[in-house]
Design a protein around this motif. Sequence first.
Motif, mmCIF file in Angstrom:
data_model
loop_
_atom_site.group_PDB
_atom_site.id
_atom_site.type_symbol
_atom_site.label_atom_id
_atom_site.label_comp_id
_atom_site.label_asym_id
_atom_site.label_seq_id
_atom_site.Cartn_x
_atom_site.Cartn_y
_atom_site.Cartn_z
ATOM 1 N N THR A 20 42.605 37.519 33.934
ATOM 2 C CA THR A 20 43.124 38.207 35.105
ATOM 3 C C THR A 20 43.765 37.200 36.054
ATOM 4 N N ALA A 21 44.519 37.722 37.017
ATOM 5 C CA ALA A 21 45.258 36.864 37.940
ATOM 6 C C ALA A 21 44.378 35.837 38.656
ATOM 7 N N PRO A 22 43.175 36.203 39.142
ATOM 8 C CA PRO A 22 42.353 35.188 39.814
ATOM 9 C C PRO A 22 41.963 34.024 38.909
ATOM 10 N N GLU A 23 41.876 34.287 37.591
ATOM 11 C CA GLU A 23 41.517 33.221 36.657
ATOM 12 C C GLU A 23 42.713 32.314 36.370
ATOM 13 N N ILE A 24 43.925 32.799 36.622
ATOM 14 C CA ILE A 24 45.129 32.015 36.366
ATOM 15 C C ILE A 24 45.375 31.011 37.467
ATOM 16 N N SER A 25 45.201 31.432 38.712
ATOM 17 C CA SER A 25 45.491 30.555 39.845
ATOM 18 C C SER A 25 44.609 30.913 41.027
ATOM 19 N N VAL A 27 45.402 30.516 43.943
ATOM 20 C CA VAL A 27 46.280 30.996 45.005
ATOM 21 C C VAL A 27 46.198 32.519 45.135
ATOM 22 N N PHE A 28 45.996 33.210 44.027
ATOM 23 C CA PHE A 28 45.909 34.673 44.062
ATOM 24 C C PHE A 28 44.789 35.112 44.997
ATOM 25 N N GLY A 29 43.584 34.612 44.792
ATOM 26 C CA GLY A 29 42.467 34.978 45.650
ATOM 27 C C GLY A 29 42.637 34.484 47.073
ATOM 28 N N ALA A 63 35.334 34.775 45.474
ATOM 29 C CA ALA A 63 34.958 33.408 45.839
ATOM 30 C C ALA A 63 36.141 32.659 46.446
ATOM 31 N N ASP A 64 37.318 32.798 45.827
ATOM 32 C CA ASP A 64 38.510 32.131 46.360
ATOM 33 C C ASP A 64 38.891 32.702 47.718
#
Length: 338
Positions: A20-25, A27-29, A63-64
């Motif tokens: 998912t997007a949060p696992e990619i970067s 910056v998303f979170g 978390a991010d």
Amino acid sequence: MARANAAYYAGCDPFADFITAPEISQVFGELLGAWVAVVWGQLGCPDPFMLVEPGPGRGTLMADALRLVRRVAPACHKAMRVHLIETSPRLRDVQAAALRDATIMPVCWHDRLDGVPDGPMVLVANEFLDALPIRQFVRRGQGWDERFVHDGAFTLAPGDFPARHPARLRPVPEGEVLETCQPALDFIHALGARLLRWPGAAVLIDYGYDAPAWGDSLQALRDGRPADPLLDAGCADLTAHVDFGAIADHVPAGVDVWGSMTQGSFLSALGLAARVEQLARAVPAQADEIRAAARRLVAPDRMGQLFRVMGLSSGLAGDLPGFAGRRAGNGTGRGGTP
């Protein structure tokens, strides 16, 4: 689909099958954390307020987001009460580990949105609606057949398309599939009803479509690759595209609807480029990796076009962040009953 996905999330590691997007970067979170802080200010800085995430996965997004809010908006961080909607005990343990010491107050878990305490709320949902179970109907003349699974194979039987579904009047060609997702509509109706009782906002991010459409979008992923959705039920992740048009039509009258818009446009409006360059300068050895991950989130041929973003709000001062000029309506005949 409902039983298969319940078994899958209860007993498998979904992140071995998809990312998912949060696992990619990160910056998303972080951008969504900044979004939460700005929305909190537009709501009048309520203390306390509920920060809610349904289907929080490993807890990476939260978390991010919390790390960013704690650094740039400590008053918002102090006022928030984090509530996660998660039915899997195994994933709750993973989320608890990820969010240990991330908030001032303990994180709370719920099975449903109605378990979240009353009060102003900001909700962030990323790739939540796509995992909810769908029904498929095939156009036959002026009527419908419903597509079922029987003895490990798809079969058709005469069926009635839900009379109150927002998509019921679409001119679907003969033999084409029209999908419904009643659990998604029920969730949106409950979310909208809450926003009528208390001020708040929500952002919904998922892959799907906005214009009226039809077609079979059911897919299964295993080990990061497409799989047969009927093979080894409970061992692959089953998803379907989100019908954002139907979602918007189901929001109760009186709640503002924003978008939908592409993920690429939304993240760009939140300042993705500036944050990526800030990180690249801070960690030059990883600059290429940081930029490549960000491109994956916003590029039209990657997640930027396939994923869409919709916002809901009530009691908000100004435009919902990221959606400037994209308010779809307020009390304009939306609000079908579940």
